[in-house]
Every structure is written in C-alpha cells, then in structure tokens.
Design an enzyme around this catalytic site. Structure first.
Site, mmCIF file in Angstrom:
data_model
loop_
_atom_site.group_PDB
_atom_site.id
_atom_site.type_symbol
_atom_site.label_atom_id
_atom_site.label_comp_id
_atom_site.label_asym_id
_atom_site.label_seq_id
_atom_site.Cartn_x
_atom_site.Cartn_y
_atom_site.Cartn_z
ATOM 1 N N GLU A 1 1.382 -0.135 10.230
ATOM 2 C CA GLU A 1 -0.088 -0.230 10.145
ATOM 3 C C GLU A 1 -0.761 1.086 10.539
ATOM 4 O O GLU A 1 -1.845 1.089 11.136
ATOM 5 C CB GLU A 1 -0.635 -1.374 11.023
ATOM 6 C CG GLU A 1 0.041 -2.704 10.854
ATOM 7 C CD GLU A 1 -0.231 -3.367 9.514
ATOM 8 O OE1 GLU A 1 -0.517 -2.636 8.544
ATOM 9 O OE2 GLU A 1 -0.132 -4.589 9.438
ATOM 10 N N ARG B 1 19.522 -11.409 40.613
ATOM 11 C CA ARG B 1 20.509 -10.354 40.863
ATOM 12 C C ARG B 1 20.380 -9.817 42.292
ATOM 13 O O ARG B 1 19.289 -9.487 42.743
ATOM 14 C CB ARG B 1 20.285 -9.219 39.857
ATOM 15 C CG ARG B 1 21.172 -7.996 40.043
ATOM 16 C CD ARG B 1 22.595 -8.250 39.636
ATOM 17 N NE ARG B 1 23.352 -7.011 39.550
ATOM 18 C CZ ARG B 1 24.655 -6.951 39.387
ATOM 19 N NH1 ARG B 1 25.367 -8.077 39.289
ATOM 20 N NH2 ARG B 1 25.269 -5.789 39.317
ATOM 21 N N LEU C 1 0.830 -1.199 0.000
ATOM 22 C CA LEU C 1 0.000 0.000 0.000
ATOM 23 C C LEU C 1 0.870 1.257 0.000
ATOM 24 O O LEU C 1 0.743 2.118 -0.870
ATOM 25 C CB LEU C 1 -0.939 -0.010 1.206
ATOM 26 C CG LEU C 1 -1.821 1.229 1.397
ATOM 27 C CD1 LEU C 1 -2.748 1.435 0.209
ATOM 28 C CD2 LEU C 1 -2.633 1.109 2.704
#
Length: 394
Positions: free
Chosen positions: A373, A278, A136
C-alpha cells in the site's frame, strides 16, 4: 522467590460506539479463537490459502463491514471495521490482510460506481461468496503508479485490456479484479478503472511469488491478454482511474495500519506469556527490570499506533480530510510492528528464532507491511506534501 502468578496478556481495551459494534467484535474474537488461530502456524508453513475461512467470515458479515447495508454491507464506521481487522490480523495476518485487500478491491465500485453497478455487483462482492483483488502495480510501475502501461482500448461497447499487473494479493484465486489501465495518453489523467471477472477469457496468473512471510497468501503477477469487458464494467469516468485508485489507497493504508497493530499485539502477547513461564537465575524473565522495560516500550508503541489509526478513521467517518493521517498511521504502525516483533524474538532468545514459537513468523510477516500500500518512504512523501506542499522540480 516471587509468589505472584505469572503475568499474562491483558485484553485490549476497545473504543466502540454501539452495542452492535461490541457484539460484532465479540463475534470476531470468537471466530478468530475457534476457526482461524488454531491452524495458522501449520497452514502458513504449508502455504495453504484458507479460502474457506474467507467464506466463513463473509457469511458472518465481516467482508463488507464499511459498506452500505443496502448492498449487503455492514454499514459500520471505519472506526469499528479497523478494530475488527486488527483482531483478524492478530489471529492470522493472511486473513486480516486478505479482508483489507478485499475491502480495497471493492472500494472503487462502492464509492465511484453508478447506482446500477452497485446494485448489480456489490451484493455478490460483499456477501461472502466472492473475494477480490486490486490491480494497480506493474513490473515497471510500483511507487510511480501513474507510469502504468496496461492498455485499455475501446471497441464499440467493450474495452480490451492488455498488460501485466504485479504483486497482486489473491492473484489467481480472486473472483473479481479491480484493474487500473491506461485508456488515454500518458500521465495520471489517462487511466481508467474496470471491474474484471476472475474467469474472464484471457486473464491468467503466474505462479505465486516465493516470499519471506505470508506464504499462504498468494501474491502473483496477473496477465491480461486481450481481456474484453463491457463498458458497463467501467468504474467512474474515463481518465478518473488514478483519482479512484488513490482514494482507495487512503482507506487501504488504514487497513494495513490496523493489521500491523494486530501482528504487534500478538507478538507482545506471546512475549508476555513466555516471560511469565520461563525462569533463569531462579527468577521469571518478567522479573528482570531491563526486560520489563522492553515490554513497556513495546506496549506503548502499540497503543500509540492504535490511537493513530483510530484518529484517522474518525476523520474519515465524520467526512473530514484524512489522507495525511492515514499515511501517518500506516508509517507508524508498520514500523512499530517491525520493532515489536524483532524485540519479541529477542525476548524469547533462541526459542524466538525457531518455528516452534510464533514470534519468528510475526517478524517475517511484519516486514511486508512496511512495503505494501505504498512503501514507508512513499508515506513520508505523502505526509511531507501535506505539510510543505509539492516538491519543486528544476
């Protein structure tokens, strides 16, 4: 000192309507775990497009989920298809986005093609051996899709297409292209849709764009230099192309929302796992209240986005208008992905900024989801038009 076991990511609670759908999602998770996720980091770094993965998931029935079983589709509602898409994107966005684009490229023929066209082409498009692209946008027509310049000229029983398409996912590797071209006058009513074979004479692709993320997913300009297609490959009526394109984009926006949710979920899972292992100041990172609250906010945004895209999907599945809700889902989920991946990098500190951990890749990949989009600025325009009507112009 805490004696609790380190926390870990919790499985997402899915809302699936049937046992078939639950089995389908379990198949997707198994494929993602075994075949997609292990090589994702190395292949993205190398920029290698995983065509064999698309063949694999196609043969598993995952490339045509929302389409009619009569033509080789999965016959699944969008509510199910989008959750499968989320799982694929969480494992590797190149794959999740690729499935979404393929579904978008198939939409025109599946929804607007004649019965003969569907019978001739859809089984090949949905069966896993072919991959599609959607054409498109152009170099001078992005958000303003009605301004496209690619021409389609009628010659007897054929059409000759000439022009350049831009930002085409799978450009140069697709087996078929759904192309929107100007067959009539200026404006939105002069555009028609065509199904163009990937090996058509005169069709070529430029070298892929050099991108911030999604380096293994080719995005390229596609050149049409006098490409001839028969009128039997015209989709819908002459001049109906923009209507066809916008209908596909409504579906595609839900696909991007699901992909964004998958990336955000993957980033959250990585942050939770890291923070459970951690230790700083003799405590796990996950024991610090300020950091725990960040996790809570991340999880809440993800869950809200998931609910939003599923709500839009259910409207579509029940035949109700859903364009505004698709735009809302795309807007919210992609903004959420950007925020969550940024927070995940922050939570991992210096390690989050290195390629040794996946969150830096998720952050780079999330950015493009706010653009494809229809940019998120365009989504706001779509939503506002549904609320207040079209803008008045002087």
């Amino acid at each position: 000192m805490s004696t609790q076991a380190p926390p870990g990511p919790q499985p997402v609670v899915r809302q699936l309507p049937t046992q078939e759908a639950r089995d389908l999602l379990e198949l997707t998770r198994d494929l993602a775990r075994r075949e997609i996720a292990p090589a994702a980091a190395a292949e993205e770094d190398a920029g290698r497009f995983p065509r064999e993965i698309f063949t694999l998931i196609g043969r598993a029935g995952l490339l045509g989920l929302p389409y009619d079983e009569e033509y080789g589709g999965g016959g699944q509602p969008y509510e199910v298809y989008l959750q499968v898409l989320e799982e694929l994107a969480a494992a590797r966005l190149t794959v999740g986005l690729g499935v979404s684009v393929h579904t978008l490229a198939s939409h025109a023929l599946a929804e607007f093609g004649s019965k003969q066209q569907r019978a001739d082409h859809l089984p090949h498009m949905l069966g896993g051996e072919q991959l599609g692209a959607y054409c498109l946008s152009e170099p001078t027509a992005g958000s303003d899709a009605a301004a496209l310049r690619t021409r389609a000229v009628r010659e007897d029983e054929n059409w000759v297409l000439t022009g350049t398409k831009a930002w085409i996912t799978h450009g140069g590797v697709a087996d078929f292209y759904t192309v929107l071209a100007r067959s009539g006058g200026e404006g939105p009513r002069g555009i028609t849709a065509y199904l163009v074979p990937g090996d058509a004479p005169g069709l070529s692709a430029a070298p892929p764009e050099r991108k911030m993320g999604l380096k293994a997913s080719p995005t390229a300009q596609v050149h049409l230099d006098g490409v001839t297609v028969s009128d039997a490959r015209r989709i819908g009526d002459e001049g109906q192309g923009l209507t066809i394109a916008l209908a596909a984009l409504d579906c595609g926006r839900m696909g991007i929302a699901a992909c964004a949710t998958g990336v955000a979920q993957a980033a959250l899972d990585a942050a939770i796992a890291y923070m459970g292992e951690r230790r700083q100041f003799h405590r796990r990172l996950s024991d610090f209240q300020g950091l725990r609250f960040m996790l809570a906010d991340m999880a809440t945004r993800i869950e809200a986005g998931r609910a939003l895209y599923l709500a839009a999907a259910r409207l579509k599945d029940t035949g109700q208008p859903y364009s505004a809700q698709a735009a809302m889902a795309k807007l919210f989920c992609t903004d959420t992905a950007m925020q969550v991946t940024t927070d995940a990098v922050q939570l991992l500190g210096g390690y989050g900024y290195t390629a040794d951990f996946p969150v830096e890749r998720y952050m780079r990949e999330a950015k493009v989801l706010q653009i494809v989009e229809g940019t998120n600025q365009i989504q706001r325009m779509v939503i506002a038009r549904h609320l207040a009507g079209p803008e008045e112009r002087d």
